[in-house]
Design a protein around this motif. Structure first.
Motif, PDB file in Angstrom:
ATOM      1  N   TYR A 109       0.798  -1.228   0.000  1.00  0.00           N
ATOM      2  CA  TYR A 109       0.000   0.000   0.000  1.00  0.00           C
ATOM      3  C   TYR A 109       0.832   1.280   0.000  1.00  0.00           C
ATOM      4  O   TYR A 109       0.299   2.370  -0.194  1.00  0.00           O
ATOM      5  CB  TYR A 109      -0.947  -0.004   1.198  1.00  0.00           C
ATOM      6  CG  TYR A 109      -2.010  -1.074   1.080  1.00  0.00           C
ATOM      7  CD1 TYR A 109      -3.110  -0.901   0.238  1.00  0.00           C
ATOM      8  CD2 TYR A 109      -1.900  -2.262   1.790  1.00  0.00           C
ATOM      9  CE1 TYR A 109      -4.081  -1.874   0.125  1.00  0.00           C
ATOM     10  CE2 TYR A 109      -2.868  -3.258   1.686  1.00  0.00           C
ATOM     11  CZ  TYR A 109      -3.955  -3.050   0.847  1.00  0.00           C
ATOM     12  OH  TYR A 109      -4.907  -4.024   0.730  1.00  0.00           O
ATOM     13  N   ASP A 110       2.131   1.169   0.254  1.00  0.00           N
ATOM     14  CA  ASP A 110       3.023   2.314   0.117  1.00  0.00           C
ATOM     15  C   ASP A 110       2.548   3.510   0.940  1.00  0.00           C
ATOM     16  O   ASP A 110       2.422   4.634   0.436  1.00  0.00           O
ATOM     17  CB  ASP A 110       3.124   2.694  -1.364  1.00  0.00           C
ATOM     18  CG  ASP A 110       4.359   3.508  -1.657  1.00  0.00           C
ATOM     19  OD1 ASP A 110       5.361   3.357  -0.949  1.00  0.00           O
ATOM     20  OD2 ASP A 110       4.331   4.312  -2.614  1.00  0.00           O
ATOM     21  N   PHE A 111       2.276   3.283   2.233  1.00  0.00           N
ATOM     22  CA  PHE A 111       1.747   4.337   3.088  1.00  0.00           C
ATOM     23  C   PHE A 111       2.738   5.493   3.227  1.00  0.00           C
ATOM     24  O   PHE A 111       3.945   5.292   3.318  1.00  0.00           O
ATOM     25  CB  PHE A 111       1.438   3.779   4.476  1.00  0.00           C
ATOM     26  CG  PHE A 111       0.347   2.749   4.478  1.00  0.00           C
ATOM     27  CD1 PHE A 111      -0.930   3.073   4.054  1.00  0.00           C
ATOM     28  CD2 PHE A 111       0.601   1.452   4.888  1.00  0.00           C
ATOM     29  CE1 PHE A 111      -1.941   2.127   4.051  1.00  0.00           C
ATOM     30  CE2 PHE A 111      -0.400   0.496   4.894  1.00  0.00           C
ATOM     31  CZ  PHE A 111      -1.674   0.833   4.470  1.00  0.00           C
ATOM     32  N   ASP A 112       2.195   6.709   3.272  1.00  0.00           N
ATOM     33  CA  ASP A 112       3.023   7.895   3.493  1.00  0.00           C
ATOM     34  C   ASP A 112       3.257   8.135   4.983  1.00  0.00           C
ATOM     35  O   ASP A 112       4.353   8.497   5.398  1.00  0.00           O
ATOM     36  CB  ASP A 112       2.362   9.126   2.883  1.00  0.00           C
ATOM     37  CG  ASP A 112       2.285   9.035   1.370  1.00  0.00           C
ATOM     38  OD1 ASP A 112       3.325   8.784   0.745  1.00  0.00           O
ATOM     39  OD2 ASP A 112       1.183   9.206   0.821  1.00  0.00           O
ATOM     40  N   ILE A 113       2.195   7.956   5.750  1.00  0.00           N
ATOM     41  CA  ILE A 113       2.257   8.135   7.202  1.00  0.00           C
ATOM     42  C   ILE A 113       1.445   7.018   7.844  1.00  0.00           C
ATOM     43  O   ILE A 113       0.335   6.723   7.399  1.00  0.00           O
ATOM     44  CB  ILE A 113       1.675   9.499   7.633  1.00  0.00           C
ATOM     45  CG1 ILE A 113       2.540  10.649   7.082  1.00  0.00           C
ATOM     46  CG2 ILE A 113       1.575   9.596   9.149  1.00  0.00           C
ATOM     47  CD1 ILE A 113       1.975  12.022   7.384  1.00  0.00           C
TER      48      ILE A 113
END
Length: 199
Positions: free
Chosen positions: A29-33
């Motif tokens: 999901y390549d979360f930013d935060i």
């Protein structure tokens, strides 16, 4: 992309059964935060061995002693290539740091962080917390503390919030949460219409 994840302290197959699924989620999901709950410092250190090239983190130990390795943190992880950490602080869910409050069984806290998005130059706040799993009064009070904290800290600036609350805890705290969500909706609605808060 935002997420929350209960790491839980190092039992139940950590790291063999629980670290790999977490890393897989981050990869997919390549979360930013993302905010996490209940990791001990050794778990954070192990996570950073895998994700430290991309992420940095900020957080406090629930005891108030950040050198403590036998109690958990509530950290916020952020993609350091995109976000600059401008400020952060802790709000304790008790009258005294490092102690349970309002009938809670365990020490609990919320942490907030102020970021600048390097892509857009916009500034925003992110809040991460963990409700107590036993104290009904503690969860109700914590809900109001969270709402008050967002209002006082963000002061109308963009903000996001995550807090761990299980289905059982939601049921026992349902009345409070419904009212708070209603207040948040009304505040946002009237902010757009009148450019001021009604609460």
């Amino acid at each position: 992309r935002l997420a929350t994840y209960n790491i839980q302290y190092p039992v139940g197959g950590w790291p063999e059964k629980r670290l790999e699924p977490l890393l897989a989620l981050l990869n997919e999901y390549d979360f930013d935060i993302f905010g996490v709950q209940e990791p001990y410092m050794p778990q954070i250190e192990l996570m950073m061995q895998h994700i430290g090239d991309e992420y940095a983190w900020v957080g406090r130990n629930v005891t108030g002693d950040d050198n403590d390795r036998k109690h958990h943190f509530n950290p916020i992880f952020y993609r350091k290539s995109r976000f600059e950490l401008l400020d952060y602080d802790t709000v304790w869910l008790s009258d005294k740091a490092g102690t349970p409050g309002y009938g809670a069984r365990s020490c609990r806290l919320f942490i907030w962080a102020k970021f600048r998005d390097k892509m857009t130059d916009k500034v925003f706040y992110h809040f991460n917390g963990h409700y107590d799993h036993r104290g009904v009064e503690a969860r109700i009070v914590s809900s109001y503390i969270l709402l008050d904290m967002v209002r006082k800290v963000a002061k109308g600036m963009p903000a996001s919030s995550k807090a761990l609350l299980t289905r059982r805890e939601i049921k026992s705290t349902n009345f409070s949460m419904k009212n708070i969500l209603c207040i948040i909706f009304r505040t946002q609605y009237y902010n757009k219409r009148n450019e001021k808060s009604i609460v």
